[in-house]
Each structure stands twice: as structure tokens, then as C-alpha cells.
Design a protein around this motif. Sequence first.
Motif, PDB file in Angstrom:
ATOM      1  N   ARG A   8     -21.374 -34.552 -59.163  1.00  0.00           N
ATOM      2  CA  ARG A   8     -21.011 -35.999 -59.414  1.00  0.00           C
ATOM      3  C   ARG A   8     -19.850 -36.028 -60.278  1.00  0.00           C
ATOM      4  O   ARG A   8     -19.998 -35.507 -61.357  1.00  0.00           O
ATOM      5  CB  ARG A   8     -22.172 -36.569 -60.028  1.00  0.00           C
ATOM      6  CG  ARG A   8     -22.207 -37.904 -59.965  1.00  0.00           C
ATOM      7  CD  ARG A   8     -23.463 -38.681 -60.317  1.00  0.00           C
ATOM      8  NE  ARG A   8     -23.469 -40.174 -60.460  1.00  0.00           N
ATOM      9  CZ  ARG A   8     -24.291 -40.944 -60.992  1.00  0.00           C
ATOM     10  NH1 ARG A   8     -25.567 -40.458 -61.343  1.00  0.00           N
ATOM     11  NH2 ARG A   8     -24.381 -42.268 -60.963  1.00  0.00           N
ATOM     12  N   PRO A   9     -19.019 -37.001 -59.834  1.00  0.00           N
ATOM     13  CA  PRO A   9     -17.534 -36.976 -60.700  1.00  0.00           C
ATOM     14  C   PRO A   9     -17.942 -37.812 -61.703  1.00  0.00           C
ATOM     15  O   PRO A   9     -18.773 -38.747 -62.201  1.00  0.00           O
ATOM     16  CB  PRO A   9     -16.718 -37.831 -59.710  1.00  0.00           C
ATOM     17  CG  PRO A   9     -17.710 -38.486 -58.695  1.00  0.00           C
ATOM     18  CD  PRO A   9     -18.869 -37.812 -58.638  1.00  0.00           C
ATOM     19  N   ASP A  10     -17.371 -37.256 -63.129  1.00  0.00           N
ATOM     20  CA  ASP A  10     -17.595 -38.007 -64.370  1.00  0.00           C
ATOM     21  C   ASP A  10     -16.279 -38.858 -64.456  1.00  0.00           C
ATOM     22  O   ASP A  10     -15.191 -38.240 -64.937  1.00  0.00           O
ATOM     23  CB  ASP A  10     -17.508 -36.954 -65.598  1.00  0.00           C
ATOM     24  CG  ASP A  10     -17.795 -37.487 -66.823  1.00  0.00           C
ATOM     25  OD1 ASP A  10     -17.546 -38.832 -66.925  1.00  0.00           O
ATOM     26  OD2 ASP A  10     -17.982 -36.859 -67.946  1.00  0.00           O
ATOM     27  N   TRP A  11     -16.269 -40.033 -64.120  1.00  0.00           N
ATOM     28  CA  TRP A  11     -15.142 -41.061 -64.075  1.00  0.00           C
ATOM     29  C   TRP A  11     -14.178 -41.160 -65.394  1.00  0.00           C
ATOM     30  O   TRP A  11     -13.321 -41.343 -65.602  1.00  0.00           O
ATOM     31  CB  TRP A  11     -15.463 -42.119 -63.496  1.00  0.00           C
ATOM     32  CG  TRP A  11     -15.810 -42.329 -62.169  1.00  0.00           C
ATOM     33  CD1 TRP A  11     -17.014 -42.248 -61.321  1.00  0.00           C
ATOM     34  CD2 TRP A  11     -14.986 -41.721 -60.891  1.00  0.00           C
ATOM     35  NE1 TRP A  11     -16.990 -42.117 -60.326  1.00  0.00           N
ATOM     36  CE2 TRP A  11     -15.739 -41.710 -59.678  1.00  0.00           C
ATOM     37  CE3 TRP A  11     -13.546 -41.384 -60.923  1.00  0.00           C
ATOM     38  CZ2 TRP A  11     -15.316 -41.201 -58.331  1.00  0.00           C
ATOM     39  CZ3 TRP A  11     -13.123 -40.911 -59.820  1.00  0.00           C
ATOM     40  CH2 TRP A  11     -13.925 -40.867 -58.656  1.00  0.00           C
ATOM     41  N   LEU A  12     -15.117 -41.074 -66.492  1.00  0.00           N
ATOM     42  CA  LEU A  12     -14.497 -40.983 -67.740  1.00  0.00           C
ATOM     43  C   LEU A  12     -13.827 -39.683 -68.222  1.00  0.00           C
ATOM     44  O   LEU A  12     -12.905 -40.107 -68.807  1.00  0.00           O
ATOM     45  CB  LEU A  12     -15.841 -41.467 -68.868  1.00  0.00           C
ATOM     46  CG  LEU A  12     -16.422 -42.737 -69.169  1.00  0.00           C
ATOM     47  CD1 LEU A  12     -17.381 -42.764 -70.320  1.00  0.00           C
ATOM     48  CD2 LEU A  12     -15.232 -43.822 -69.660  1.00  0.00           C
ATOM     49  N   GLU A  13     -14.358 -38.705 -67.757  1.00  0.00           N
ATOM     50  CA  GLU A  13     -13.677 -37.430 -67.972  1.00  0.00           C
ATOM     51  C   GLU A  13     -12.433 -37.587 -67.072  1.00  0.00           C
ATOM     52  O   GLU A  13     -11.144 -37.025 -67.492  1.00  0.00           O
ATOM     53  CB  GLU A  13     -14.525 -36.276 -67.666  1.00  0.00           C
ATOM     54  CG  GLU A  13     -14.022 -34.980 -67.579  1.00  0.00           C
ATOM     55  CD  GLU A  13     -14.630 -33.831 -67.336  1.00  0.00           C
ATOM     56  OE1 GLU A  13     -14.089 -32.682 -67.344  1.00  0.00           O
ATOM     57  OE2 GLU A  13     -15.821 -34.002 -67.077  1.00  0.00           O
ATOM     58  N   GLU A  14     -12.419 -37.804 -65.692  1.00  0.00           N
ATOM     59  CA  GLU A  14     -11.473 -38.048 -64.986  1.00  0.00           C
ATOM     60  C   GLU A  14     -10.180 -38.953 -65.484  1.00  0.00           C
ATOM     61  O   GLU A  14      -9.045 -38.529 -65.438  1.00  0.00           O
ATOM     62  CB  GLU A  14     -11.858 -38.510 -63.568  1.00  0.00           C
ATOM     63  CG  GLU A  14     -12.727 -37.759 -62.855  1.00  0.00           C
ATOM     64  CD  GLU A  14     -12.327 -36.250 -62.338  1.00  0.00           C
ATOM     65  OE1 GLU A  14     -11.038 -35.933 -62.178  1.00  0.00           O
ATOM     66  OE2 GLU A  14     -13.110 -35.406 -62.288  1.00  0.00           O
ATOM     67  N   MET A  15     -10.827 -40.036 -66.147  1.00  0.00           N
ATOM     68  CA  MET A  15      -9.740 -41.067 -66.494  1.00  0.00           C
ATOM     69  C   MET A  15      -9.214 -40.504 -67.979  1.00  0.00           C
ATOM     70  O   MET A  15      -7.883 -40.924 -68.046  1.00  0.00           O
ATOM     71  CB  MET A  15     -10.355 -42.459 -66.782  1.00  0.00           C
ATOM     72  CG  MET A  15      -9.534 -43.426 -67.485  1.00  0.00           C
ATOM     73  SD  MET A  15      -8.164 -43.947 -66.412  1.00  0.00           S
ATOM     74  CE  MET A  15      -8.782 -44.909 -65.283  1.00  0.00           C
ATOM     75  N   HIS A  16      -9.823 -39.855 -68.691  1.00  0.00           N
ATOM     76  CA  HIS A  16      -9.450 -39.309 -69.838  1.00  0.00           C
ATOM     77  C   HIS A  16      -8.178 -38.450 -69.643  1.00  0.00           C
ATOM     78  O   HIS A  16      -7.135 -38.092 -70.360  1.00  0.00           O
ATOM     79  CB  HIS A  16     -10.319 -38.884 -70.640  1.00  0.00           C
ATOM     80  CG  HIS A  16     -10.339 -38.269 -72.122  1.00  0.00           C
ATOM     81  ND1 HIS A  16     -10.388 -37.085 -72.770  1.00  0.00           N
ATOM     82  CD2 HIS A  16      -9.732 -39.273 -73.189  1.00  0.00           C
ATOM     83  CE1 HIS A  16      -9.861 -37.359 -73.816  1.00  0.00           C
ATOM     84  NE2 HIS A  16      -9.701 -38.629 -74.123  1.00  0.00           N
ATOM     85  N   ARG A 112     -16.661 -41.400 -74.145  1.00  0.00           N
ATOM     86  CA  ARG A 112     -17.291 -39.997 -73.468  1.00  0.00           C
ATOM     87  C   ARG A 112     -17.982 -39.579 -74.525  1.00  0.00           C
ATOM     88  O   ARG A 112     -19.015 -38.671 -74.288  1.00  0.00           O
ATOM     89  CB  ARG A 112     -15.883 -39.054 -73.024  1.00  0.00           C
ATOM     90  CG  ARG A 112     -15.421 -39.282 -71.643  1.00  0.00           C
ATOM     91  CD  ARG A 112     -14.369 -38.190 -71.362  1.00  0.00           C
ATOM     92  NE  ARG A 112     -14.822 -37.229 -71.197  1.00  0.00           N
ATOM     93  CZ  ARG A 112     -14.546 -35.873 -71.458  1.00  0.00           C
ATOM     94  NH1 ARG A 112     -13.184 -36.013 -72.028  1.00  0.00           N
ATOM     95  NH2 ARG A 112     -14.869 -34.774 -71.357  1.00  0.00           N
TER      96      ARG A 112
END
Length: 199
Positions: A8-16, A112
Motif C-alpha cells: 500500500r503506497p505511503d503517500w506522505l513518504e512519496e510526497m516527501h 510523517r
Amino acid sequence: MTMLKLRRPDWLEEMHGFLLIALVISGLGVLAAAGYMLTGQPVDIEVATGGALGSTALTGLPPGTSLDSPVHLEVTDPTTAQSAWAAAAVLPRLLLVTTALFLLWRLVGRARRHGPFAGEVPGRFRVLGLLLVLGGPLVWLLDFGARTLLSNSVPGGETYAVLDFSVPVIWGLCGFAMFTVGEIVRRGEVMRADLDGVV
């Protein structure tokens, strides 16, 4: 037969991570622009066509055809003032974008690590919004003034600089979007505290 589970994608991590890449690119852009403009490199200057080109400058045009502003002139040996004005037309905007990216990168990193309802998150959204709402129009005016002075510095040309009123509106919308997100997070924090009190 085992089923492969998709992470499951961690969108906060991706955005960071995305913000870090954008921040590095923007920072390199600031350094490259500053190095180019402040070392006497050629400067592109816009002037109105009226003073730079007469009505007979181009031949063979169909009837009713005329030159429209602006004309782009390349000054290969700019004065110190011209280099400074060229830098003032570009660098403040790049610095504002880089600063905003840095603040947003730190904000997402804090969310995060400590969760979206960490006490400083709403306040950091407000700081970012204030930077965009106040800094955007200021940079816009600096850009217009610098381009006006730069255009006026070319002998024989007429001053050409466009005051695009959509630019401060865009900065303002981005700033108020940050205010709105900060308020949503603040209200969520208050509701969470109320629920914790009930439980």
C-alpha cells in the motif's frame, strides 16, 4: 498458490521524496541562474518594437501586417546594472519557490514522523501560506520593476514590461490553500482532543 500482496503506497513518504527532488532541482536552478547572471553573461532584454524597428524594417509583408511587441534583444556585454536587473527579475521568484518547497518538505516530514495532528503542523501550514500570500506579490512587483529598468537601459528602444495580474492571484490562491489545509488539520486536532477527553 500464494497471492502476491501489493504494498500500500505511503503517500506522505512519496510526497516527501518528491519534494526533496524538487527542492534540490530548484536550489540548483537558483545557483545556476545566479552564476550565469552575475558573471557578465549575455542578457536577454525585451523592448517595444516602435523604437527598435521602424515601419520599413521588414519588407515584403502583406498589407495590414505590422510588428508586435516585444522584440528580444541579446546584450552580449551587459553593464553591471543590466546584469543586476536581470538577476532581480529571476532570482527572487526562484528563491521564493525554493523556500516554499523547503518549508513544505519539512512539514510533510514532520507529519510523517509525528502524525498529521502534531502540534506544529497547523502552524507550519499558516507560515507557508503567509509566505506565499505576502512573498508572491512582492516578488511579482520586483520582477516587473527589474524588467522595466532592464528594458529602459537599451538605447534606441522603448520600455516594454507587462504587468500580469494573474500572477499575484495564483500566489494568493496557493497561500490560501495552505491556510485552508492548516485550518482543517487544526480542527481535526481539536476534534481528536475532544474524543480523547470523552474516552
